[in-house]
Design a protein around this motif. Structure first.
Motif, PDB file in Angstrom:
ATOM      1  N   ILE A   1      35.069 -17.715 -11.466  1.00 55.22           N
ATOM      2  CA  ILE A   1      35.554 -17.441 -12.824  1.00 55.22           C
ATOM      3  C   ILE A   1      36.529 -16.265 -12.816  1.00 55.22           C
ATOM      4  O   ILE A   1      37.590 -16.316 -13.456  1.00 55.22           O
ATOM      5  N   GLU A   2      36.176 -15.208 -12.089  1.00 52.18           N
ATOM      6  CA  GLU A   2      37.063 -14.042 -12.017  1.00 52.18           C
ATOM      7  C   GLU A   2      38.422 -14.424 -11.437  1.00 52.18           C
ATOM      8  O   GLU A   2      39.469 -14.014 -11.949  1.00 52.18           O
ATOM      9  N   GLU A   3      38.401 -15.230 -10.375  1.00 57.36           N
ATOM     10  CA  GLU A   3      39.676 -15.617  -9.761  1.00 57.36           C
ATOM     11  C   GLU A   3      40.495 -16.509 -10.690  1.00 57.36           C
ATOM     12  O   GLU A   3      41.718 -16.385 -10.753  1.00 57.36           O
ATOM     13  N   GLU A   4      39.837 -17.396 -11.409  1.00 63.31           N
ATOM     14  CA  GLU A   4      40.564 -18.264 -12.340  1.00 63.31           C
ATOM     15  C   GLU A   4      41.271 -17.438 -13.415  1.00 63.31           C
ATOM     16  O   GLU A   4      42.416 -17.725 -13.782  1.00 63.31           O
ATOM     17  N   ILE A   5      40.597 -16.410 -13.915  1.00 61.17           N
ATOM     18  CA  ILE A   5      41.202 -15.571 -14.956  1.00 61.17           C
ATOM     19  C   ILE A   5      42.325 -14.721 -14.372  1.00 61.17           C
ATOM     20  O   ILE A   5      43.400 -14.586 -14.972  1.00 61.17           O
ATOM     21  N   LEU A   6      42.105 -14.156 -13.193  1.00 58.46           N
ATOM     22  CA  LEU A   6      43.157 -13.375 -12.539  1.00 58.46           C
ATOM     23  C   LEU A   6      44.382 -14.248 -12.263  1.00 58.46           C
ATOM     24  O   LEU A   6      45.522 -13.824 -12.475  1.00 58.46           O
ATOM     25  N   LYS A   7      44.143 -15.460 -11.800  1.00 59.96           N
ATOM     26  CA  LYS A   7      45.233 -16.394 -11.510  1.00 59.96           C
ATOM     27  C   LYS A   7      46.006 -16.734 -12.785  1.00 59.96           C
ATOM     28  O   LYS A   7      47.244 -16.732 -12.794  1.00 59.96           O
ATOM     29  N   ALA A   8      45.282 -17.013 -13.867  1.00 58.82           N
ATOM     30  CA  ALA A   8      45.938 -17.349 -15.134  1.00 58.82           C
ATOM     31  C   ALA A   8      46.762 -16.168 -15.647  1.00 58.82           C
ATOM     32  O   ALA A   8      47.895 -16.342 -16.120  1.00 58.82           O
ATOM     33  N   ASP A   9      46.204 -14.963 -15.544  1.00 55.53           N
ATOM     34  CA  ASP A   9      46.944 -13.762 -15.956  1.00 55.53           C
ATOM     35  C   ASP A   9      48.220 -13.619 -15.136  1.00 55.53           C
ATOM     36  O   ASP A   9      49.307 -13.393 -15.675  1.00 55.53           O
ATOM     37  N   TRP A  10      48.073 -13.739 -13.809  1.00 58.82           N
ATOM     38  CA  TRP A  10      49.221 -13.557 -12.912  1.00 58.82           C
ATOM     39  C   TRP A  10      50.306 -14.582 -13.203  1.00 58.82           C
ATOM     40  O   TRP A  10      51.490 -14.239 -13.284  1.00 58.82           O
ATOM     41  N   GLU A  11      49.912 -15.837 -13.379  1.00 58.71           N
ATOM     42  CA  GLU A  11      50.900 -16.888 -13.633  1.00 58.71           C
ATOM     43  C   GLU A  11      51.625 -16.662 -14.955  1.00 58.71           C
ATOM     44  O   GLU A  11      52.850 -16.831 -15.038  1.00 58.71           O
TER      45      GLU A  11
END
Length: 223
Positions: free
Chosen positions: A145-155
């Protein structure tokens, strides 16, 4: 400042962390033969440099995690008087050349945050620098979940940057990850591009983790 040799294993690294937990910055500075500055106004990165030297971080200025062979990045976590993160955590510089060239999997943000050694440090301004204590370090890897949110933020942030919206982008964007100016003062400028593609000069930007996120990580580590 004497720099210790790089740790040969994660166990070696964590043993060094256990050794400094509960010690003051002044004690660690004495062990590595380093003078403690009066304050951090002109020595902003001193705490991180001190701990890197003691723990044996060997990346230097290379585009690698701080402990190259272990693939681990060191992040200090300054804490206020309430034991909460005092400020957002710098991850890496925003590179103009990366706006359209990278995916999340290839990004420097992901590489930096794939495996992190967090070291909490007292940062209340009323405490003399040499008397501030180091807490117990812990290793962290983002869960799904943390990585999905970090990825979405970064993108989302990279899309905005690629469209030349640097000047419109504020620190309010992003759930865990934000983009903020990283220069010491507003007179430092770097080349960027505006929404029309024209080259402009503006303050260098960096990716930072929000204090709301690092507060969650700290709470999880203390359970």
């Amino acid at each position: 400042m004497v720099r210790n040799s790089a740790p040969q294993s994660i166990d070696d690294l964590m043993q060094r962390c256990h050794h400094i937990a509960g010690k003051s910055l002044g004690q660690i500075a004495q062990e590595v033969g380093c003078r403690v500055p009066a304050d951090l106004l002109r020595n902003k990165g001193w705490v991180g440099q001190l701990l890197e030297s003691y723990l044996g971080a060997d990346a230097g200025n290379q585009a690698e995690p701080d402990f190259i062979s272990l693939g681990i990045e060191l992040k200090t976590l300054p804490l206020n008087a309430h034991g909460e993160p005092k400020e957002s955590t710098y991850v890496c510089t925003v590179s103009l050349s990366e706006y359209e060239a990278l995916t999340w999997q290839e990004s420097w943000v992901k590489r930096k945050l794939s495996h992190v050694l967090w070291l909490p440090v007292e940062a209340e301004s009323s405490i003399p620098l040499a008397e501030r204590y180091i807490g117990a370090g812990w290793l962290w890897q983002p869960d799904q979940i943390e990585e999905e949110i970090l990825k979405a933020d970064w993108e989302e942030l990279m899309d905005r940057l690629a469209l030349g919206e640097q000047s419109e982008l504020t620190a309010r964007e992003g759930q865990y990850l934000q983009v903020r100016p990283k220069a010491a003062h507003s007179r430092i400028l770097a080349k960027s591009s505006d929404i029309s593609g024209e080259t402009i000069l503006m303050n260098p930007r960096g990716f930072y983790l929000r204090t709301t996120f690092t507060k969650r990580l700290l709470a999880k580590a203390c359970i």
